[in-house]
Design a protein around this motif. Sequence first.
Motif, PDB file in Angstrom:
ATOM      1  N   ILE A  47       0.864  -1.181   0.000  1.00  0.00           N
ATOM      2  CA  ILE A  47       0.000   0.000   0.000  1.00  0.00           C
ATOM      3  C   ILE A  47       0.899   1.229   0.000  1.00  0.00           C
ATOM      4  CG2 ILE A  47      -1.759   1.309   1.258  1.00  0.00           C
ATOM      5  CD1 ILE A  47      -2.738  -1.368   2.420  1.00  0.00           C
ATOM      6  N   THR A  68      -7.710   0.814   4.175  1.00  0.00           N
ATOM      7  CA  THR A  68      -7.522  -0.360   3.325  1.00  0.00           C
ATOM      8  C   THR A  68      -6.750  -1.441   4.064  1.00  0.00           C
ATOM      9  OG1 THR A  68      -7.459   1.085   1.380  1.00  0.00           O
ATOM     10  CG2 THR A  68      -6.650  -1.162   1.104  1.00  0.00           C
ATOM     11  N   ILE A 106      -1.505  -1.158  -4.032  1.00  0.00           N
ATOM     12  CA  ILE A 106      -2.656  -0.279  -3.835  1.00  0.00           C
ATOM     13  C   ILE A 106      -2.124   1.130  -3.591  1.00  0.00           C
ATOM     14  CG2 ILE A 106      -4.734   0.179  -2.482  1.00  0.00           C
ATOM     15  CD1 ILE A 106      -4.721  -2.787  -1.669  1.00  0.00           C
ATOM     16  N   THR A 117     -13.288   3.370  -7.076  1.00  0.00           N
ATOM     17  CA  THR A 117     -12.105   2.697  -6.535  1.00  0.00           C
ATOM     18  C   THR A 117     -11.973   1.353  -7.246  1.00  0.00           C
ATOM     19  OG1 THR A 117     -12.327   3.780  -4.388  1.00  0.00           O
ATOM     20  CG2 THR A 117     -11.089   1.719  -4.456  1.00  0.00           C
ATOM     21  N   GLU A 149      -9.091  -1.403  -9.910  1.00  0.00           N
ATOM     22  CA  GLU A 149      -7.798  -1.734 -10.501  1.00  0.00           C
ATOM     23  C   GLU A 149      -7.633  -0.880 -11.762  1.00  0.00           C
ATOM     24  OE1 GLU A 149      -5.167  -5.774 -11.348  1.00  0.00           O
ATOM     25  OE2 GLU A 149      -7.336  -5.837 -11.662  1.00  0.00           O
ATOM     26  N   ILE A 209      -4.301  -1.179  -7.856  1.00  0.00           N
ATOM     27  CA  ILE A 209      -5.593  -0.634  -7.434  1.00  0.00           C
ATOM     28  C   ILE A 209      -5.361   0.785  -6.930  1.00  0.00           C
ATOM     29  CG2 ILE A 209      -7.383  -0.809  -5.637  1.00  0.00           C
ATOM     30  CD1 ILE A 209      -7.167  -3.843  -5.897  1.00  0.00           C
ATOM     31  N   ALA A 211     -11.424  -0.743  -1.754  1.00  0.00           N
ATOM     32  CA  ALA A 211     -10.103  -1.146  -2.231  1.00  0.00           C
ATOM     33  C   ALA A 211      -9.714  -2.497  -1.644  1.00  0.00           C
ATOM     34  CB  ALA A 211      -9.057  -0.088  -1.866  1.00  0.00           C
ATOM     35  N   ALA A 251      -8.990  -5.771  -3.709  1.00  0.00           N
ATOM     36  CA  ALA A 251      -7.680  -6.396  -3.526  1.00  0.00           C
ATOM     37  C   ALA A 251      -7.809  -7.892  -3.281  1.00  0.00           C
ATOM     38  CB  ALA A 251      -6.944  -5.734  -2.369  1.00  0.00           C
TER      39      ALA A 251
END
Length: 332
Positions: free
Chosen positions: A81, A91, A233, A278, A280, A286, A315, A319
């Motif tokens: 992230i 997230t 992400i 939100t 990919e 993402i 997200a 994910a």
Amino acid sequence: MSPPAAIFEPAPATINTGLKGKVVVPETVAPEGSQTKLLDQFGGKWDEFKFAPIRESQVSRAMTRRYFNDLDKYAESDIVIIGAGSCGLSTAYVIAKARPDLKIAIVEANVSPGGGAWLGGQLFSAMVMRRPAEHFLNDLGVPYEEDAANPNYVVVKHAALFTSTLLSKVLLFPNVKLFNATSVEDLITRPAESGNPQETRIAGVVTNWTLVTMHHDDQSCMDPNTINAPLVISTTGHDGPFGAFSAKRLVSMQTIEKLGGMRGLDMNSAEDAIVKNTREVAKGLIMGGMELSEIDGFNRMGPTFGAMVLSGVKAAEEALKVIDQRKRECAE
């Protein structure tokens, strides 16, 4: 003499504040032991006080050994992230709670994680979240105020209460490592078989200590480090010194043609758009939070944080779908 224990009473589910509404305190575990335990331990004994002895090198080794063990452990992660603001931390919280089997590395350029979520707008302290974002606060255990005259939003008395609670819970997960004071300088990529740059897959991040990143222009070459992961992400916020990093890098990589550019402030359209979109944005990448506004041309949302946390929830959901799909592909 310590005060009587009866002074301490657990907070009720609702507290009368004298305001039009009420403060909602989600159910939490009651603290254990005496409220005055520390005073009982140390009070009146300061003349005899002394720390346990230590050699300076022990401090150094205790820090560096663990840090480099973490670098080794998370050099191959399941998820990276980028950005530990309100969206990135949300997230991480949802993913780590749902999937303790996944190894999550968070890379944050600042020494202090949290992004703009330590304060509300214009350096004010209260944090406003529009419904239904209060469900995230309930899950986190953060109290908030409801206003009967304005039922469409809730208010956390200080943004730092939300941010510190979220940050502490994320850091307690055994499958999460936060690398703060660390910048993402580039994305690791894998070319598509077709040769089409729009099908380039993201395979991790290129990192450096932020102080090094800030001095590339006035020092000789200082090469970076890397973290591989099948999924990145990006939640680096709207354009700024470190903001919208991945969005801008996708343009220079020709993965996307151009940025949409964030438009003027409109809370009603911006928050819905951020959460709904939100997604990919490139293979293995993402994007959530206000960074999306730079790619998609959404409006600025201003000093309200509901979209940040719910974008983080979405997200996380996206994910887990991507990670499970990657695992199925590898198994076939």
